[in-house]
Design an enzyme around this catalytic site. Structure first.
Site, PDB file in Angstrom:
ATOM      1  N   LYS A 126      47.355 -38.322 -27.526  1.00 42.69           N
ATOM      2  CA  LYS A 126      47.410 -38.615 -26.138  1.00 42.69           C
ATOM      3  C   LYS A 126      48.349 -37.765 -25.458  1.00 42.69           C
ATOM      4  O   LYS A 126      48.208 -37.382 -24.234  1.00 42.69           O
ATOM      5  CB  LYS A 126      47.538 -40.002 -25.886  1.00 42.69           C
TER       6      LYS A 126
ATOM      7  N   LYS B  20      29.531 -33.997 -35.210  1.00 49.72           N
ATOM      8  CA  LYS B  20      28.719 -35.031 -35.064  1.00 49.72           C
ATOM      9  C   LYS B  20      28.357 -35.111 -33.370  1.00 49.72           C
ATOM     10  O   LYS B  20      28.814 -34.730 -32.637  1.00 49.72           O
ATOM     11  CB  LYS B  20      29.503 -36.080 -35.551  1.00 49.72           C
TER      12      LYS B  20
ATOM     13  N   LYS C 123      29.344 -38.503 -27.142  1.00 55.07           N
ATOM     14  CA  LYS C 123      29.156 -38.610 -25.649  1.00 55.07           C
ATOM     15  C   LYS C 123      29.780 -37.276 -25.077  1.00 55.07           C
ATOM     16  O   LYS C 123      28.928 -36.576 -24.256  1.00 55.07           O
ATOM     17  CB  LYS C 123      29.701 -39.709 -25.129  1.00 55.07           C
TER      18      LYS C 123
END
Ligand code: TRP
Length: 329
Positions: free
Chosen positions: A111, A194, A197
């Site tokens: 992050k 994979k 979203k």
């Protein structure tokens, strides 16, 4: 019977990857264990979502989990922010969480790189909140992906530390719940990696037939095999993997044979795959659209879930307060 707990990120619409990864297994698991499922909306605040998005995403995830078969009468399905006891346990755990270990957490370091303008304390203490989620129900099994394993290890550390500091054997040391062979990894339609979203390579359970057809027809392929029985390159292997999940064995065998004989026509395969995905998704889509209209039912589901989760959370908080030494006047 084990107490199993899983946190669900309120990400909006669920795709086939979510279904074959976690969702389908959750539906099975609820009959076998004492299961808690919650939507982690406190956690999602680390990225400061707009209020409308927050509620909308929580609602959509709730609807889709119900549509997929989570039964609120069997498992305990709730929303994290309806359980402020979690926030209290988080506060208490924060007193025994060290800056060094939090800064070293892989997800935090990521992050730091990905959102350098918003490195808030919530991000730093994300693993502490996750530990509170799990330990508030004294859960011993947690289904998590590889990326969450370090957080689970920290949960065990916080549990052990609490037990050591207060000389009690109160919190369990939760371990990962492994789905084993039941876990099917669904690849994306873009040829690599994979289904996700954010990758924009997914098929959502709520997608209508036309959208599914379009997405599948645009899936990446190649110019076709030239050698009998040749190994499939990734984009092609991926289409077969999706087919394995949604199509009949005969259909799969047919296209396998065509591929091996170098006679495959990808257009034909995609058409069939699209129709099989549509058949697979359509009952989910039907239920999702139905549930979207049922505010009263959703209200009841959340009410029941909160009530059940509250009972367990209040018990833990009461006992923890006693252990720590808070006394009533
Ligand atoms: N961190 C998890 C994720 O990103 C979500 C989550 C929050 C969770 N609290 C949890 C998962 C507790 C399991 C247990 O997917």
């Amino acid at each position: 019977m084990e107490t199993v707990l899983s946190g669900i990120r309120p990400t909006g619409n669920l795709h086939l990857g979510n279904y074959f990864g976690a969702l389908r297994n959750f539906v099975k698991m609820q009959h076998e264990h004492n299961c808690y499922f919650f939507i982690a909306d406190y956690h999602s605040l680390t990225t400061n979502p707009a209020p409308v998005d927050l509620h909308g995403n929580v609602r959509q995830v709730l609807i889709e989990y119900l549509a997929a078969g989570l039964d609120p009468n069997i498992c305990t399905l709730y929303i994290q922010s309806n359980l402020p006891e979690v926030a209290e346990l988080y506060l208490l755990f924060n007193m025994n969480a060290y800056l060094g270990e939090l800064e070293r957490t892989t997800s935090f370091k990521e992050k730091l790189r990905s959102q350098p303008d918003n490195v808030n304390a919530g991000l730093l203490t994300y693993p502490v909140l996750m530990a509170a989620d799990i330990l508030i129900h004294k859960a011993n099994k947690v289904p998590v992906g590889k990326d969450q394993e370090p957080h689970l290890e920290m949960t065990r550390n916080f549990a052990k530390r609490f037990n050591r500091i207060y000389k009690v054997n109160y919190f369990p040391e939760p371990v990962a719940y492994n789905f084993g062979d039941d876990l099917i990894k669904i690849p994306g339609l873009d040829g690599t990696g994979k289904m996700g979203k954010s990758e924009g390579n997914g098929i959502f359970l709520v997608d209508d037939p036309e959208t599914i057809r379009k997405k599948v027809m645009h899936a990446v392929t190649d110019s076709g095999p030239t050698i009998m029985n040749q190994e499939k390159p990734e984009p092609i292997k991926n289409l077969f993997t999706i087919m394995q999940a949604v199509s009949k064995p005969d259909t799969i065998a047919y296209f396998e044979e065509k591929y091996n004989k170098c006679e495959i026509r990808y257009g034909e395969m995609k058409k069939q795959l699209a129709e099989d995905i549509i058949s697979f998704c359509s009952p989910f889509r039907g239920k999702i659209l139905e549930l979207q209209k049922q505010d009263k039912y959703l209200h009841e589901v959340v009410g029941t879930g909160t009530e059940k989760a509250k009972a367990s959370a209040l018990k833990t908080i009461k006992e923890v307060r006693e252990i720590i030494g808070f006394k009533r006047f």
